[in-house]
Design an enzyme around this catalytic site. Structure first.
Site, PDB file in Angstrom:
ATOM      1  N   HIS A  42      32.433  34.882  41.069  1.00 40.38           N
ATOM      2  CA  HIS A  42      33.077  36.414  40.945  1.00 40.38           C
ATOM      3  C   HIS A  42      32.402  37.062  39.551  1.00 40.38           C
ATOM      4  O   HIS A  42      32.793  36.735  38.515  1.00 40.38           O
ATOM      5  CB  HIS A  42      34.410  36.266  40.822  1.00 40.38           C
ATOM      6  CG  HIS A  42      34.979  35.927  42.201  1.00 40.38           C
ATOM      7  ND1 HIS A  42      35.522  37.178  42.839  1.00 40.38           N
ATOM      8  CD2 HIS A  42      35.546  34.851  42.887  1.00 40.38           C
ATOM      9  CE1 HIS A  42      36.036  36.410  44.001  1.00 40.38           C
ATOM     10  NE2 HIS A  42      36.001  35.269  43.910  1.00 40.38           N
ATOM     11  N   CYS A  87      31.386  35.868  46.877  1.00 43.35           N
ATOM     12  CA  CYS A  87      32.222  34.796  47.467  1.00 43.35           C
ATOM     13  C   CYS A  87      32.015  34.853  49.049  1.00 43.35           C
ATOM     14  O   CYS A  87      31.223  34.430  49.646  1.00 43.35           O
ATOM     15  CB  CYS A  87      33.424  35.208  47.051  1.00 43.35           C
ATOM     16  SG  CYS A  87      34.720  33.787  47.319  1.00 43.35           S
ATOM     17  N   GLU A  91      32.764  39.954  38.739  1.00 40.24           N
ATOM     18  CA  GLU A  91      33.561  40.701  38.117  1.00 40.24           C
ATOM     19  C   GLU A  91      34.632  40.059  37.436  1.00 40.24           C
ATOM     20  O   GLU A  91      35.486  40.934  36.656  1.00 40.24           O
ATOM     21  CB  GLU A  91      34.291  41.846  39.316  1.00 40.24           C
ATOM     22  CG  GLU A  91      35.537  40.960  40.126  1.00 40.24           C
ATOM     23  CD  GLU A  91      34.869  40.026  40.969  1.00 40.24           C
ATOM     24  OE1 GLU A  91      35.818  39.212  41.906  1.00 40.24           O
ATOM     25  OE2 GLU A  91      33.745  39.811  41.201  1.00 40.24           O
TER      26      GLU A  91
END
Length: 363
Positions: free
Chosen positions: A334, A249, A336
């Protein structure tokens, strides 16, 4: 029936009246929208939303409450929450608090009962816009004049980055996580791969970082305009030839700027957990979680050592790059998740492989 007691005033003069939840305080911020159906706790606590008033397009928010495990940071810094309907009596086996209770404790105001579809269309057409959540008893003309004269802060990364380095020990590869507003999910994914993590402030120098003898460097997500942290860009420029790097990001945008590319502000950003991204090298499409208001200019990559690897299916914007010479890569989304799908989780394994290969080649 709830009594209208709060208003959301936008800098263009639009007023939405609704009923309040959370803290009884006035807050100004950039009004954005998020399209995720779940994950309001992670969104509330995502440092990338620093200084923003978040509008949820999903009509019912708060129905599974808040628990102690799903926070992405200890001290959330959003400026407000806008929903169509707030659930006051959630039901879930993991629930420990209501959303209303948590926002009161965090001193964050919320407004419910407004037409969030209308507000989302306005943001899509006009772009992100300044707004303020305030009491309905306040004079709207006076509030609007003050809002228009207020400049929103540009030091968001400095606000959310750790001020002191700390460790999350493991027995695997040593990773320096440069904290521009890192989500806890990034640390969890690295911990799951037994990495020995050192979290460092965003303004750490290359010398300070390399002193830790890292096997790799993770550049985290974060809020605001990436050009607001020129010292971090210079640090990354120094680090690129020396150690494997993975950017997420904000980290992706900083790698691009450090390599000579440019970034620009999107009209209304990408915020949600349902964003399709295509890997142009393999043809694979992942559904991803995203939260960003800026993007890397694809045309500006042509005169750099970076190559485009991923694009957004919806609008064709840059979603990933990799370095042509060094083991450095980044994505705009993202991997994650937290919240969102885990399709791109394998990127952490690619980072581990880069560290392994780099270490073996330098024996």
């Amino acid at each position: 029936m709830y009594k209208q007691d709060r208003q959301l005033i936008l800098e263009d003069g639009t007023i939405y009246k609704g009923y309040g939840f959370g803290a009884e305080t006035e807050m100004k911020g950039e009004v954005v929208f998020n399209t995720a159906m779940t994950g309001y706790q992670e969104t509330l606590s995502d440092p990338s939303y620093n200084g923003q008033i978040v509008t949820f397009t999903y009509p019912l928010i708060g129905n599974y409450g808040i628990n102690r495990d799903d926070y992405e940071t200890i001290n959330p810094t959003i400026k407000g929450m806008v929903v169509r309907e707030i659930c006051q009596k959630p039901s879930n086996f993991r629930q420990e608090f209501t959303l209303d209770e948590v926002l009161k404790e965090l001193d964050i105001p919320g407004i419910a009962g407004i037409d969030t579809r209308s507000l989302t269309r306005k943001i899509r057409e006009a772009g992100t816009i300044k707004g303020v959540i305030t009491s309905i008893e306040k004079n709207s003309d006076e509030v609007l004049a003050e809002l228009r004269s207020t400049d929103l802060p540009t030091d968001q990364i400095n606000q959310v980055s750790t001020k002191k380095s700390f460790m999350s020990s493991g027995r695997g590869y040593r990773v320096v996580l440069l904290d521009c507003g890192a989500k806890s999910g990034i640390v969890r994914e690295l911990n799951a791969r037994d990495c020995d993590i050192i979290v460092m402030p965003h303004n750490s120098t290359a010398k300070e970082i390399l002193r830790q003898k890292p096997d790799g460097i993770m550049l985290s997500n974060g809020p605001g305009d990436p050009t607001d942290v020129p010292e971090t860009i210079e640090t990354i420029k120094d680090l690129i030839p020396q150690v494997p790097i993975f950017g997420i990001c904000m980290g992706h945008q900083l790698i691009a700027l450090a390599s000579g590319a440019k970034t620009y502000k999107l009209k209304f950003g990408h915020r949600g957990a349902n964003q399709p991204v295509k890997n142009i090298l393999t043809g694979r499409v992942d559904i991803t979680s995203q939260n960003h208001g800026y993007a890397v200019d694809i045309e500006s990559l042509k005169d750099t050592d970076l190559e485009l690897t991923h694009i957004a299916v919806n609008d064709g914007t840059c979603e990933g790059v990799r370095h042509k010479k060094y083991p450095v890569f980044s994505v705009q989304y993202h991997p994650e998740a937290s919240p969102g799908p885990h399709d791109p989780n394998y990127l952490f394994d690619e980072f581990i492989n880069n560290m392994k290969n780099f270490k073996e080649s330098n024996k």
